[in-house]
Motif scaffolding. Structure first.
Motif, short mmCIF file in Angstrom:
data_model
loop_
_atom_site.label_atom_id
_atom_site.label_comp_id
_atom_site.label_asym_id
_atom_site.label_seq_id
_atom_site.Cartn_x
_atom_site.Cartn_y
_atom_site.Cartn_z
N GLY A 125 0.83 -1.21 0.00
CA GLY A 125 0.00 0.00 0.00
C GLY A 125 0.86 1.25 0.00
O GLY A 125 0.62 2.20 -0.76
N ILE A 126 1.89 1.24 0.88
CA ILE A 126 2.79 2.40 0.95
C ILE A 126 3.49 2.58 -0.41
O ILE A 126 3.61 3.71 -0.91
N ALA A 127 3.93 1.47 -0.99
CA ALA A 127 4.61 1.55 -2.29
C ALA A 127 3.69 2.19 -3.33
O ALA A 127 4.10 3.08 -4.07
N GLU A 128 2.42 1.76 -3.34
CA GLU A 128 1.47 2.29 -4.32
C GLU A 128 1.28 3.80 -4.13
O GLU A 128 1.39 4.58 -5.08
N PHE A 129 1.04 4.21 -2.88
CA PHE A 129 0.80 5.63 -2.63
C PHE A 129 2.07 6.46 -2.79
O PHE A 129 2.02 7.60 -3.24
N MET A 130 3.20 5.85 -2.42
CA MET A 130 4.48 6.56 -2.57
C MET A 130 4.74 6.85 -4.05
O MET A 130 5.11 7.97 -4.42
N VAL A 131 4.51 5.84 -4.87
CA VAL A 131 4.74 6.02 -6.30
C VAL A 131 3.76 7.06 -6.86
O VAL A 131 4.14 7.94 -7.64
N MET A 132 2.49 6.99 -6.42
CA MET A 132 1.51 7.99 -6.87
C MET A 132 1.95 9.40 -6.46
O MET A 132 1.87 10.35 -7.25
N ALA A 133 2.43 9.51 -5.22
CA ALA A 133 2.88 10.83 -4.73
C ALA A 133 4.06 11.33 -5.56
O ALA A 133 4.08 12.50 -5.97
N LEU A 134 5.00 10.42 -5.84
CA LEU A 134 6.17 10.83 -6.62
C LEU A 134 5.76 11.21 -8.04
O LEU A 134 6.29 12.16 -8.62
N LEU A 135 4.80 10.46 -8.58
CA LEU A 135 4.32 10.78 -9.93
C LEU A 135 3.70 12.17 -9.98
O LEU A 135 3.77 12.86 -10.99
N ALA A 136 3.06 12.56 -8.87
CA ALA A 136 2.45 13.90 -8.83
C ALA A 136 3.50 14.97 -8.54
O ALA A 136 3.55 16.01 -9.20
N VAL A 137 4.34 14.68 -7.57
CA VAL A 137 5.20 15.73 -7.02
C VAL A 137 6.42 16.04 -7.89
O VAL A 137 6.73 17.21 -8.12
N LEU A 141 4.25 13.55 1.58
CA LEU A 141 3.82 13.01 2.87
C LEU A 141 2.31 13.18 3.05
O LEU A 141 1.63 12.29 3.58
N LEU A 142 1.80 14.34 2.59
CA LEU A 142 0.35 14.58 2.67
C LEU A 142 -0.41 13.53 1.88
O LEU A 142 -1.43 12.99 2.32
N PHE A 143 0.11 13.22 0.71
CA PHE A 143 -0.54 12.22 -0.15
C PHE A 143 -0.54 10.85 0.55
O PHE A 143 -1.54 10.13 0.54
N LEU A 144 0.61 10.53 1.16
CA LEU A 144 0.71 9.25 1.89
C LEU A 144 -0.29 9.21 3.03
O LEU A 144 -0.91 8.18 3.30
N LEU A 145 -0.42 10.37 3.70
CA LEU A 145 -1.34 10.46 4.82
C LEU A 145 -2.78 10.19 4.36
O LEU A 145 -3.55 9.51 5.03
N LEU A 146 -3.12 10.74 3.18
CA LEU A 146 -4.47 10.51 2.63
C LEU A 146 -4.72 9.02 2.40
O LEU A 146 -5.83 8.54 2.56
#
Lengths: 240, 839
Positions: free
Chosen positions: B763-775, B814-819
């Motif tokens: 889950g963290i990997a998925e959201f981390m990658v999504m966050a990086l893709l955005a940021v 980090l905000l994205f991960l928090l979401l």
């Protein structure tokens, strides 16, 4: 049924009943690049006959059913359903043909989960603007033994009950032709037996031409004709 | 239509979470747009309604370089029903250790012609102001009203004595609201109000004095400016005054308000754009989930047109609902915010309902929704019922977009573009935001396409995380885009602002003179230089002769007939400062074309700002006709100069080769180069010795600019945060859309023996990658946009701000991960049996 189909809500009528229910002439279906699913099939099913179509997975049974129902365009040959040549009909004309003349029963029931049993049954009539759609749907549900389940949603019904709703939906507009795609494939043996009886009985009462795709060889003796698809070609198995 | 209505109502029974989030996004965006447009409308209508009050009359005539003649005064008096004659000057106000630049206004008994002058002590309201402010035989201290903010700054109470522009004054009362504020001073320099006679002393009457004379008049009934002005011009063809009317008097205020409105409207439209994309995605996800239902309806006879109608009704219901509530909320917010905002504005702001504004915001939101909702509806209406058959049940039978879908979408976008309440340059900026959104969306899709293969080389948790992104690429891309656009805008703003501040701190504060002086008389040059150079060994003074004049014609074309672009019109309008030089000093400029000065030409020569010259179509050799103190002066333009206005050096658009008329009375302006700490003592010393000179401390000016920048940047950052905030519903929609799939996957993995730790890591990997893709792309695009704005619009050097970019990027990630944390926890906690039972 020889008159032109309209795209408005006016129900189309099969004007001539002396034509065969299904007439296929040299029908072929090829998927690119060169996968021949159906090869030069000729078939004529007179009105009121109950026909089973058997064959291995991938032999082309469902594709043939879809061609007859106007869901697939053949690569070659002519298709007449209820006397109507359907090769050149557009999508909406084909939808109207199905609405008024063809009932379909699926293996996976395909009821709409946001609608009650009654609403699912009434759907074809409502699409045609039928004035007494719900009353007729109630009659049909009563005929399949679901009087007490009319206001239930599909998720609240058992598999057998769901398939009975699907049968009621298929017959609600008293179509002259019924196509069934492995209608008992998802049911246990006892329920399969009940559902099959119900289908054939209602079909007989209404003089409905029925074409079943099935894998169940134990029920074949109940059909007037049995055809087998082998590598895209059609072979006669039994004719009563 | 009846069948469509029935089916539409039944479709509403299904899950609506996605639509509600899309509607929420649309609601926020429409609220913002309606608020901005309605505030702007109210501001504009307030200006129109209060026009005569703000101007002080139906017409205002201003002279800077001379007094109105008796003949002029009499003519205006005879041709008006009321008239007020006032004088306005600038200067330094000093009380004890405190000093402040102020405006000082000398009023007559008619002031104000319109509106009221509310004072703190009500007892004096029924007494004429001029009676209260009357001086006896010019004795000092003269009575004065002062604005509340000046009282605060100089710590003045009623009865206190202070000096302003060299005059000793006594506080008689405090001004709560100035009816006719100077719209050029957005921040509002404090006001001192005195009797007009106080500003008629010798220092205010001589040529070159920093004083403007105004006559405000009320036109007779039936008379309009169109009929009145020609009569005035016929009577006094060489009047040389600047004539203002309620319609053109608030030019600066209007310009600033319009710029602010355009920027905020741009941000709101970007939010609506994101909301439109959100609606399109929500609809697409919903239709994907309803594919089977659509196929069944088509199987039993429903046409593609029927399907289109059902789902168009559904999309319209939610988008229109969100937009309608948003538009109403925006209007409501305007009625609350307008009175609060009015306090900070130089002109009144009265909230006013505008049906057109309301409908405009609503229709913009709906058009944007239609543009994005059309493709999925058209696409899914083409679903073939064949998918219902047993052998086709597992195939992905989503129809592809065809040319008709693209044509309809394109047409909808063209309609939206035409309907947008923006100038074309702002539309291009909006297009820039669209491009940024498209890049973020496209990059995510590209990444999703390679993610599956990439996962093969990574540990199992990362592999699952990447697989989840690959399988839900469109929803992921929508979430990434919604989040990324806001971050991108925030980074661009912070980058630009930091570069601007750095420019002021590192360059301008170092290069600019510590003090500017206005109104230096010829005999004051020497004592002024003595004071300045006494401050330190390095201190120096530079003075430049100064006169006022206005352009009468260039190359034979009258100034009023020259077609000037808005940015250069100021040169042609009214009086301009002029100077002359032998070529030894040309300020922060360089000759870009021609010769300074051409020895082969006899007579007066002129040098012109090259940008303005090119804008006006001037060529070297053209004649320049000036009106200086009522005299016509002709010069030959011999060169153009590239002027660096931002250097804060003393610059002039027009330089002359010599004093244009022998014996012409003139003053000087100048700059003192001092150590920063010497500026304030020198300022006071100069004020005491030479009170008519207005010394401007540049440090205070830079502080004010930075303060203004800070205020503007807070607004801009708030706007960027709003963009991020308005993207959140779409991210939540993405989470909801993926939740069922995430739970199902987690259940299967748990059944197969995966530990909770692995589920959490995936889950963290998925959201981390999504966050990086955005940021990451947003940070790079934001930095690029910031650089472009800094170097091309502000023409400043760009310094990379990677530290602040990195902080924003990390916090955003980090905000994205928090979401996503709640969803990850839920997936990890999921009991496999319970999930399977429910299935």
């Amino acid at each position: 049924m020889n008159n032109a189909l309209t795209t408005d809500n006016t129900p189309t009528v099969a004007a001539a009943t002396d034509t065969p229910a299904i007439h296929l002439s040299h029908v072929a279906l090829t998927f690119p690049p060169a996968v021949e699913v159906i090869k030069d099939v000729n078939l004529t099913i007179p009105r009121g006959r109950h026909v089973a179509l058997i064959g291995r997975s991938g032999s082309g049974k469902t594709s043939l059913l879809a061609i007859i129902g106007g869901l697939l365009k053949p690569s070659g040959g002519q298709v007449q359903t209820l006397g109507q040549p359907i090769n050149d009909l557009d999508e909406d004309q084909l939808a109207l043909l199905r609405r008024d003349n063809i009932g379909v029963v699926f293996q996976h029931f395909h009821l709409l989960e946001t609608m009650t049993a009654l609403e699912n049954t009434a759907l074809p009539l409502e699409l045609g603007g039928h004035p007494n759609a719900l009353a007729r749907a109630k009659e049909m549900l009563a005929a399949v033994g679901l009087t007490n389940r009319m206001s239930h949603f599909p998720a609240q019904l058992s598999g057998g009950e769901q398939q009975r709703v699907a049968i009621a939906r298929a017959f609600v507009s008293t179509p002259p032709l019924l196509l069934a795609d492995e209608p008992t494939g998802n049911l246990d043996d006892d329920t399969s037996e009940q559902v099959l009886h119900m289908l054939l009985d209602i079909g007989k009462q209404n003089n409905t031409t029925m074409l079943f795709v099935t894998h169940n060889n134990t029920i074949l003796d109940r059909f007037d004709e049995v055809w087998e698809m082998k590598n895209g070609t059609l072979h006669t198995m039994q004719v009563k | 239509m009846q069948a469509a209505g029935i089916l539409f109502r039944r479709e509403l029974r299904g899950k609506k979470g996605l639509f509600l989030f899309a509607a929420g996004t649309m609601l926020l965006a429409t609220t913002a747009l309606t608020l901005v447009l309605s505030l702007s409308y109210s501001f504009e209508s307030s200006l129109v309604a209060q026009g005569r009050v703000i101007l002080g009359g139906d017409v205002d005539l201003r002279l800077s370089q001379r007094e109105f003649s008796a003949a002029e005064y009499d003519w205006i008096k005879q041709n008006s029903t009321a008239l007020s004659h006032i004088r306005i000057s600038r200067g330094l106000a000093v009380a004890g250790e405190n000093s402040q630049l102020i405006r000082i206004k000398g009023i007559d008994e008619q002031y104000p012609l319109f509106g009221e002058l509310p004072l703190r002590t009500p007892s004096e309201r029924n007494t004429p102001h001029t009676a209260v402010l009357q001086t006896t035989n010019g004795q000092t201290p003269a009575p004065a009203y002062i604005s509340e903010n000046l009282a605060l700054l100089l710590e003045l109470e009623e009865g206190d004595i202070f000096t302003a522009a060299g005059i000793t004054l006594q506080v008689k009362n405090f001004i709560i609201n100035e009816p006719d504020p100077d719209p050029r001073l957005w921040a509002g320099a404090p006001l001192v109000l005195v009797n007009k006679s106080v500003l008629e002393g010798e220092s205010f009457m001589r040529p070159g004095a920093l004083v403007s004379r105004h006559i405000r008049a009320v036109l007779p009934a039936g008379e309009t400016l169109k009929t009145w002005e020609p009569k005035l011009n016929t009577a006094f063809p060489d009047g040389g005054w600047r004539l203002r009317t309620p319609e053109n008097s608030q030019g600066t205020v209007r310009r600033i308000a319009n710029r602010m409105r355009d920027f905020l409207a741009l941000a709101s439209l970007a939010a609506i754009l994101l909301a439109g994309i959100g609606c399109g995605n929500a609809l697409s996800a919903f239709l994907r989930a309803r594919m089977r239902a659509i196929a069944v309806i088509k199987m039993v006879g429903g046409s593609a047109a029927l399907i289109r109608r059902i789902y168009l009704m559904l999309a319209t219901l939610f988008a229109a609902g969100g937009a309608l509530i948003g538009a109403m909320a925006g209007m409501g917010a305007m009625f609350i915010i307008a009175p609060l905002l009015s306090v900070y504005l130089p002109t009144p702001l009265v909230a006013e309902w505008s049906t057109i504004t309301f409908l405009r915001a609503l229709l913009t939101a709906l058009a944007m929704t239609a543009a994005f909702a059309a493709p999925p509806i058209l696409r899914f209406a083409r679903i073939n019922p064949l998918t219902l058959f047993a052998s086709s049940a597992n195939e992905d039978s989503t129809p592809a977009n065809d040319w008709q879908d693209r044509a309809v979408t394109g047409a909808a976008f063209v309609l939206v573009a035409l309907a947008l309440p923006l100038d074309w340059d702002k539309k291009i900026m909006l297009l820039g935001i669209v491009v940024i959104a498209a890049v973020l969306y496209g990059l995510t899709l590209v990444f999703a396409a390679v993610a599956q293969r990439l996962g093969n080389y990574l540990p199992i948790a990362w592999r699952w995380g990447l697989l989840a992104i690959a399988r839900n690429r469109r929803q992921t891309a929508a979430g990434v885009m919604s989040f990324g656009v806001g971050i991108c805008v925030l980074i661009a703003i912070i980058n630009t602002e930091n570069n601007f501040s750095a420019r002021i701190d590192d360059t301008l504060r170092q290069k600019a003179p510590a003090l500017y002086f206005m109104g230096i008389l010829p005999d004051q040059h020497q004592p002024l230089e003595e004071i300045v150079t006494a401050q330190s060994a390095q201190a120096s003074l530079r003075v430049i002769p100064f006169i006022r004049g206005r352009i009468h014609s260039i190359g034979g074309t009258l100034a009023k007939d020259i077609d000037a672009p808005p940015g250069e019109q100021w040169i042609l309008r009214g009086d301009r400062g002029l100077t002359w030089t032998d070529g030894s000093y040309i300020g922060g400029s360089r000759v870009s074309e021609g010769v300074l000065w051409d020895d082969s030409i006899d007579g007066l020569q002129a040098s012109f700002d090259d940008e303005a010259a090119h804008a006006f179509g001037i060529e070297i050799g053209d004649t320049l006709e000036l009106n200086i103190l009522g005299e016509k002066v002709t010069a030959v333009i011999t060169n153009f100069r590239a002027i660096e206005w931002q250097s804060f050096d003393i610059n002039f658009a027009i330089l002359l080769s010599e004093l244009p008329l022998a014996g012409l009375p003139h003053t000087f302006m100048g700059g003192a180069y001092l150590e920063r700490e010497d500026a304030v003592p020198a300022q006071k010393e100069i004020y005491n010795a030479l009170p008519n000179i207005v010394p401007i401390n540049t440090a205070v000016v830079f502080d004010a600019i930075q303060n203004l920048l800070l205020r503007a940047s807070i607004l801009l950052k708030a706007t960027a945060l709003f963009l991020i905030f308005s993207g959140l519903p779409m991210i939540f929609a993405t989470l909801i859309e993926n939740r069922r799939r995430r739970l199902a996957t987690a259940t299967t993995l748990r059944l197969l023996g995966a530990t909770r730790a692995v589920i959490i890591k995936a889950g963290i990997a998925e959201f981390m990658v999504m966050a990086l893709l955005a940021v990451i792309p947003a940070a790079l695009l934001g930095a690029f946009a910031g650089r472009t704005i800094t170097t091309t619009i502000f023409e400043l050097e760009w310094q990379s701000q990677w530290q602040s970019i990195a902080v924003i990027a990390v916090v955003s990630a980090l905000l994205f991960l928090l979401l996503g944390a709640a969803d990850i926890a839920r997936a990890a906690k999921q009991a496999p049996f319970a999930m399977l039972r429910n299935e």
